[in-house]
Design a protein around this motif. Structure first.
Motif, PDB file in Angstrom:
ATOM      1  N   HIS A  81      23.158  42.772   0.277  1.00 32.05           N
ATOM      2  CA  HIS A  81      22.222  43.266  -0.734  1.00 32.05           C
ATOM      3  C   HIS A  81      21.211  42.188  -1.104  1.00 32.05           C
ATOM      4  O   HIS A  81      20.015  42.477  -1.250  1.00 32.05           O
ATOM      5  CB  HIS A  81      22.981  43.717  -1.982  1.00 32.05           C
ATOM      6  CG  HIS A  81      22.082  44.185  -3.079  1.00 32.05           C
ATOM      7  ND1 HIS A  81      21.194  45.221  -2.936  1.00 32.05           N
ATOM      8  CD2 HIS A  81      21.898  43.715  -4.355  1.00 32.05           C
ATOM      9  CE1 HIS A  81      20.513  45.392  -4.056  1.00 32.05           C
ATOM     10  NE2 HIS A  81      20.924  44.491  -4.934  1.00 32.05           N
ATOM     11  N   ALA A  84      18.624  42.056   1.447  1.00 35.28           N
ATOM     12  CA  ALA A  84      17.691  43.168   1.270  1.00 35.28           C
ATOM     13  C   ALA A  84      16.709  42.885   0.133  1.00 35.28           C
ATOM     14  O   ALA A  84      15.523  43.209   0.222  1.00 35.28           O
ATOM     15  CB  ALA A  84      18.459  44.461   0.995  1.00 35.28           C
ATOM     16  N   LEU A  85      17.199  42.252  -0.936  1.00 35.79           N
ATOM     17  CA  LEU A  85      16.313  41.887  -2.041  1.00 35.79           C
ATOM     18  C   LEU A  85      15.270  40.868  -1.591  1.00 35.79           C
ATOM     19  O   LEU A  85      14.094  40.953  -1.971  1.00 35.79           O
ATOM     20  CB  LEU A  85      17.128  41.311  -3.199  1.00 35.79           C
ATOM     21  CG  LEU A  85      17.987  42.285  -4.003  1.00 35.79           C
ATOM     22  CD1 LEU A  85      18.894  41.518  -4.962  1.00 35.79           C
ATOM     23  CD2 LEU A  85      17.110  43.276  -4.775  1.00 35.79           C
ATOM     24  N   SER A  88      12.699  42.618   0.256  1.00 34.01           N
ATOM     25  CA  SER A  88      11.871  43.446  -0.617  1.00 34.01           C
ATOM     26  C   SER A  88      10.762  42.630  -1.277  1.00 34.01           C
ATOM     27  O   SER A  88       9.679  43.159  -1.569  1.00 34.01           O
ATOM     28  CB  SER A  88      12.735  44.121  -1.694  1.00 34.01           C
ATOM     29  OG  SER A  88      13.159  43.205  -2.688  1.00 34.01           O
ATOM     30  N   HIS A 131      15.877  53.827  -7.031  1.00 36.74           N
ATOM     31  CA  HIS A 131      15.522  52.408  -6.917  1.00 36.74           C
ATOM     32  C   HIS A 131      16.222  51.762  -5.725  1.00 36.74           C
ATOM     33  O   HIS A 131      17.321  51.228  -5.835  1.00 36.74           O
ATOM     34  CB  HIS A 131      15.852  51.687  -8.226  1.00 36.74           C
ATOM     35  CG  HIS A 131      14.920  52.046  -9.338  1.00 36.74           C
ATOM     36  ND1 HIS A 131      15.068  53.187 -10.079  1.00 36.74           N
ATOM     37  CD2 HIS A 131      13.807  51.411  -9.811  1.00 36.74           C
ATOM     38  CE1 HIS A 131      14.093  53.253 -10.986  1.00 36.74           C
ATOM     39  NE2 HIS A 131      13.318  52.198 -10.835  1.00 36.74           N
ATOM     40  N   THR A 133      15.558  48.983  -2.419  1.00 39.31           N
ATOM     41  CA  THR A 133      14.794  47.738  -2.241  1.00 39.31           C
ATOM     42  C   THR A 133      13.513  47.958  -1.455  1.00 39.31           C
ATOM     43  O   THR A 133      12.658  47.076  -1.420  1.00 39.31           O
ATOM     44  CB  THR A 133      15.653  46.672  -1.539  1.00 39.31           C
ATOM     45  OG1 THR A 133      16.096  47.160  -0.265  1.00 39.31           O
ATOM     46  CG2 THR A 133      16.866  46.308  -2.386  1.00 39.31           C
ATOM     47  N   THR A 134      13.358  49.116  -0.833  1.00 31.72           N
ATOM     48  CA  THR A 134      12.135  49.437  -0.095  1.00 31.72           C
ATOM     49  C   THR A 134      11.107  50.166  -0.962  1.00 31.72           C
ATOM     50  O   THR A 134      10.129  50.693  -0.437  1.00 31.72           O
ATOM     51  CB  THR A 134      12.479  50.318   1.113  1.00 31.72           C
ATOM     52  OG1 THR A 134      13.299  51.412   0.672  1.00 31.72           O
ATOM     53  CG2 THR A 134      13.222  49.526   2.175  1.00 31.72           C
ATOM     54  N   GLN A 285      21.050  48.567   0.373  1.00 26.73           N
ATOM     55  CA  GLN A 285      19.651  48.671  -0.048  1.00 26.73           C
ATOM     56  C   GLN A 285      19.458  49.319  -1.408  1.00 26.73           C
ATOM     57  O   GLN A 285      18.332  49.352  -1.913  1.00 26.73           O
ATOM     58  CB  GLN A 285      18.853  49.424   1.020  1.00 26.73           C
ATOM     59  CG  GLN A 285      18.815  48.684   2.338  1.00 26.73           C
ATOM     60  CD  GLN A 285      17.964  49.370   3.382  1.00 26.73           C
ATOM     61  OE1 GLN A 285      16.874  49.843   3.103  1.00 26.73           O
ATOM     62  NE2 GLN A 285      18.470  49.430   4.607  1.00 26.73           N
ATOM     63  N   PHE A 287      19.724  49.424  -5.502  1.00 25.19           N
ATOM     64  CA  PHE A 287      19.427  48.341  -6.434  1.00 25.19           C
ATOM     65  C   PHE A 287      20.655  47.989  -7.271  1.00 25.19           C
ATOM     66  O   PHE A 287      20.714  48.251  -8.476  1.00 25.19           O
ATOM     67  CB  PHE A 287      18.254  48.743  -7.330  1.00 25.19           C
ATOM     68  CG  PHE A 287      17.409  47.581  -7.778  1.00 25.19           C
ATOM     69  CD1 PHE A 287      16.671  46.851  -6.866  1.00 25.19           C
ATOM     70  CD2 PHE A 287      17.344  47.225  -9.117  1.00 25.19           C
ATOM     71  CE1 PHE A 287      15.876  45.790  -7.264  1.00 25.19           C
ATOM     72  CE2 PHE A 287      16.558  46.161  -9.529  1.00 25.19           C
ATOM     73  CZ  PHE A 287      15.824  45.439  -8.599  1.00 25.19           C
TER      74      PHE A 287
END
Length: 311
Positions: A81, A84-85, A88, A131, A133-134, A285, A287
């Protein structure tokens, strides 16, 4: 809404560190897409290493939603995660500075016919998002398909960051509408506009109800039902995800039938029935860094009372 100020008005020394960071982000966005995503993952690794409190929140959320995973599997998901952040952050810059042509080449779109069919009816459309990350880059990508829409946003504590994000999103949308401005949203919907709206984050205020999310009691606002009713709008779920090859999936789902109903909890249940399976496909992905299970009424547990144990 407070009077807006142009970005160049934030040139006092207190903003210089932020400007420096944005300058670095602008340079990174000039790199080839796979390279800049790799940089984003590196940023995420650093954040995972040092953001102990946020890491604990992510781990607690994952523990609650995926109890069948082992501790090692949950910790691995939490680390992914953060990667992924990190990506983003880079994608936020790409959403602001990349061309529509460049972004459209990176996207795969499913279900666009659901939007076209709804537009043909002449009604307003609520693009019911969440919400992930994309979030930032998906807005620009949707715009490149020719779908015109407004977006609801929440103000940041920093005026500068609020204006930076808002002005960036204006490259993706026709208008940005503050979260509490229900009157404008209803007017836009009645005029036949589409509005992107995400009601999945915890919100402690009148109109919120407790609805299970992955089986865990969670506060959710019921405004989607209100907007659909007052705006006479069609509701179409829309989520996005980053695929393993660095591309982006934009997925529009069939419209909700018989929505809204007189049962606000059942209406939210329809949303959860679409959202949860999509999260399970791309669990890293969503939030998770947000305190998803806060603000519950008296009598419910405080899921974040012992975060030190999750660090």
């Amino acid at each position: 809404m407070s009077q807006r100020k142009p970005l160049y008005s934030y040139w006092t020394p207190r903003y210089w560190p932020t400007w420096f960071g944005l300058g670095v982000l602008r340079l990174l966005c000039m790199l080839p897409h796979p390279v800049r995503l790799a940089v984003g993952r590196s940023i995420g690794r650093v954040a995972h290493r040092f953001a102990g409190k946020r890491r604990a929140i992510v781990r607690r959320n994952i523990e609650l939603c995926f109890p069948d995973l082992s501790v090692d599997e949950r910790n691995d998901l939490a680390k992914r995660h953060f990667l992924a952040l990190g990506m983003s952050l880079i994608e936020m810059g790409a959403a602001r500075w990349s061309s529509d042509a460049a972004l459209s080449k990176l996207c795969d779109i499913e279900g666009l016919e659901h939007v076209s069919d709804a537009q043909a009816q002449g009604q307003g459309i609520i693009l019911l998002g969440a919400h992930f990350t994309t979030l930032e880059i998906s807005g620009r990508a949707v715009r490149s398909t020719g779908v015109s829409f407004d977006a609801v946003f929440r103000r940041n504590r920093s005026e500068f960051i609020t204006e930076f994000l808002r002005s960036g999103r204006e490259r993706s949308v026709d208008n940005v509408i503050e979260k509490r401005d229900i009157k404008t949203m209803v007017r836009k919907l009645r005029d036949g506009h589409a509005i992107w709206y995400a009601p999945d984050q915890s919100f402690k205020r009148k109109g919120a109800v407790v609805v299970p999310f992955f089986g865990v009691p969670t506060m959710h606002i019921t405004a989607t039902s209100t907007l659909a009713r007052l705006g006479k709008a069609i509701v179409i779920p829309f989520f996005s995800a980053r695929t393993t090859d660095g591309r982006y999936l934009l997925k529009f789902f069939p419209k909700f039938e018989s929505f809204p109903t007189d049962d606000l909890v059942a209406d939210l249940g329809q949303y959860m029935n679409v959202l949860e399976p999509f999260i399970r496909e791309y669990p890293e992905q969503y939030f998770w860094i947000h305190r998803k299970f806060k603000d519950l009424p008296e009598g419910y547990p405080d899921y974040y009372a012992d975060l030190d144990a999750a660090k």
